[in-house]
Write a protein that holds these residues in place. Structure first.
Motif, PDB file in Angstrom:
ATOM      1  N   UNK A 161       3.418   2.584  -9.774  1.00  0.00           N
ATOM      2  CA  UNK A 161       4.499   3.200  -9.012  1.00  0.00           C
ATOM      3  C   UNK A 161       4.038   4.406  -8.210  1.00  0.00           C
ATOM      4  N   UNK A 162       2.836   4.900  -8.472  1.00  0.00           N
ATOM      5  CA  UNK A 162       2.350   6.096  -7.793  1.00  0.00           C
ATOM      6  C   UNK A 162       1.913   5.785  -6.361  1.00  0.00           C
ATOM      7  N   UNK A 163       2.004   6.806  -5.520  1.00  0.00           N
ATOM      8  CA  UNK A 163       1.572   6.670  -4.135  1.00  0.00           C
ATOM      9  C   UNK A 163       0.071   6.411  -4.080  1.00  0.00           C
ATOM     10  N   UNK A 164      -0.344   5.700  -3.046  1.00  0.00           N
ATOM     11  CA  UNK A 164      -1.762   5.392  -2.856  1.00  0.00           C
ATOM     12  C   UNK A 164      -2.268   6.102  -1.606  1.00  0.00           C
ATOM     13  N   UNK A 165      -3.579   6.200  -1.511  1.00  0.00           N
ATOM     14  CA  UNK A 165      -4.200   6.828  -0.357  1.00  0.00           C
ATOM     15  C   UNK A 165      -4.071   5.914   0.864  1.00  0.00           C
ATOM     16  N   UNK A 166      -4.122   6.505   2.041  1.00  0.00           N
ATOM     17  CA  UNK A 166      -4.105   5.713   3.271  1.00  0.00           C
ATOM     18  C   UNK A 166      -5.533   5.264   3.554  1.00  0.00           C
ATOM     19  N   UNK A 167      -5.818   4.026   3.193  1.00  0.00           N
ATOM     20  CA  UNK A 167      -7.166   3.477   3.284  1.00  0.00           C
ATOM     21  C   UNK A 167      -7.103   2.078   3.885  1.00  0.00           C
ATOM     22  N   UNK A 168      -8.217   1.574   4.429  1.00  0.00           N
ATOM     23  CA  UNK A 168      -8.235   0.168   4.843  1.00  0.00           C
ATOM     24  C   UNK A 168      -7.847  -0.767   3.696  1.00  0.00           C
ATOM     25  N   UNK A 169      -8.261  -0.450   2.467  1.00  0.00           N
ATOM     26  CA  UNK A 169      -7.951  -1.315   1.332  1.00  0.00           C
ATOM     27  C   UNK A 169      -6.449  -1.397   1.082  1.00  0.00           C
ATOM     28  N   UNK A 170      -5.745  -0.276   1.177  1.00  0.00           N
ATOM     29  CA  UNK A 170      -4.293  -0.319   0.965  1.00  0.00           C
ATOM     30  C   UNK A 170      -3.591  -1.034   2.123  1.00  0.00           C
TER      31      UNK A 170
ATOM     32  N   UNK B  25      -5.241  13.187  -8.926  1.00  0.00           N
ATOM     33  CA  UNK B  25      -4.109  14.110  -8.951  1.00  0.00           C
ATOM     34  C   UNK B  25      -3.921  14.766 -10.310  1.00  0.00           C
ATOM     35  N   UNK B  26      -4.933  14.651 -11.182  1.00  0.00           N
ATOM     36  CA  UNK B  26      -4.877  15.250 -12.522  1.00  0.00           C
ATOM     37  C   UNK B  26      -3.659  14.750 -13.303  1.00  0.00           C
ATOM     38  N   UNK B  27      -3.493  13.413 -13.284  1.00  0.00           N
ATOM     39  CA  UNK B  27      -2.368  12.810 -13.994  1.00  0.00           C
ATOM     40  C   UNK B  27      -2.680  11.349 -14.290  1.00  0.00           C
ATOM     41  N   UNK B  28      -1.825  10.752 -15.122  1.00  0.00           N
ATOM     42  CA  UNK B  28      -1.909   9.317 -15.391  1.00  0.00           C
ATOM     43  C   UNK B  28      -1.298   8.579 -14.209  1.00  0.00           C
ATOM     44  N   UNK B  29      -2.036   7.579 -13.693  1.00  0.00           N
ATOM     45  CA  UNK B  29      -1.601   6.864 -12.501  1.00  0.00           C
ATOM     46  C   UNK B  29      -1.081   5.473 -12.882  1.00  0.00           C
TER      47      UNK B  29
END
Length: 253
Positions: A113-122, A106-110
């Motif tokens: 607290x930031x949102x995560x992608x919808x993935x099997x890992x999450x 997202x061109x930012x420091x993560x």
């Protein structure tokens, strides 16, 4: 708590197991390969065959105080079955090793607290986070390197490296092991941590130096891509654990 089970004694897990044995812990370690059982036993690790996708019962392996999960499987159903077994075991604490790949570019420091992608890992992270039968701390490691896993050996055979203006997010194996040990020593549970070196050189700078220092040719880069990047912040883990990275200058390693 003096018995630890490590699910996945591979590149990180085996070295981690040996480090705990040296600290006086009894360590059970798993592999999916019959051929590796003898190697684990030779290092003082009580060896087990565990493949969570097989839906077998792992009563003896889970007869421990702490479980560290260091496998790359994204089998949600397999993890649901494993969690059901953990609930019925003596395991009180779990460390689940995740990845900073859960964050988009997202061109930012993560931060955590930031949102995560919808993935099997999450989805798997949430299965552990929401379980109330045991306490879990989740560690999102950045790119792993150390020992035989050397960045100079990546992107071989003229393969172009993407995003040369993007930034490197990496962590050395020694820091991974030290962080896991500190979480247990400080009894730091029910947390989610990013774990990544504070140094973020550009991918062009990092991989060029890594290749040249190991007598490879100057690498080729994808020059015309849309500029996408992320920088992983490890501020939280450093503050909570009072942790100082062992390898914090990626261009000196």
């Amino acid at each position: 708590m003096n018995t630890i089970s490590i699910l996945g004694c591979g590149w990180l897990g085996k070295t981690l197991a040996i480090s705990f044995i040296n600290e006086g812990y009894t360590v059970k370690g798993s592999t999916t390969s019959e051929e590796k059982l003898e190697l684990l036993e030779m290092n003082g690790i009580e060896p087990y065959i565990v493949d969570i996708s097989d839906f077998e019962e792992y009563d003896s392996f889970l007869n421990s105080d702490i479980l560290i999960i260091a496998i790359t499987s994204k089998d949600v159903d397999g993890f649901e079955n494993l969690i059901a077994q953990i609930q019925e075991s003596s395991i009180q604490k779990v460390i689940f090793i995740s990845s900073t790949s859960v964050y988009g570019k997202l061109n930012k420091v993560m931060t955590e607290e930031d949102a995560v992608l919808k993935l099997p890992l999450t989805e798997i992270e949430n299965l552990f986070r929401e379980n109330t039968f045991f306490e879990t701390t989740i560690i999102r490691f950045a790119g792993l390197f150390g020992d035989e896993r050397q960045p100079a050996n990546w992107f071989k055979n003229g393969k172009k490296i993407p995003q040369p203006k993007g930034f490197v997010n990496m962590i050395h194996k020694e820091d991974c092991i030290e962080i896991i040990q500190e979480i247990i020593a400080q009894n730091c549970w029910n947390e989610t941590f990013n774990a990544c070196s504070n140094h973020h050189p550009t991918r062009r700078e990092f991989y060029t130096l890594a290749k040249l220092n190991n007598d490879f040719e100057v690498p080729k880069f994808e020059e015309n891509e849309v500029y996408e990047w992320k920088i992983i912040s490890s501020k939280k883990i450093q503050e909570v654990l009072d942790y100082t990275f062992i390898h914090d200058d990626l261009l000196r390693i």
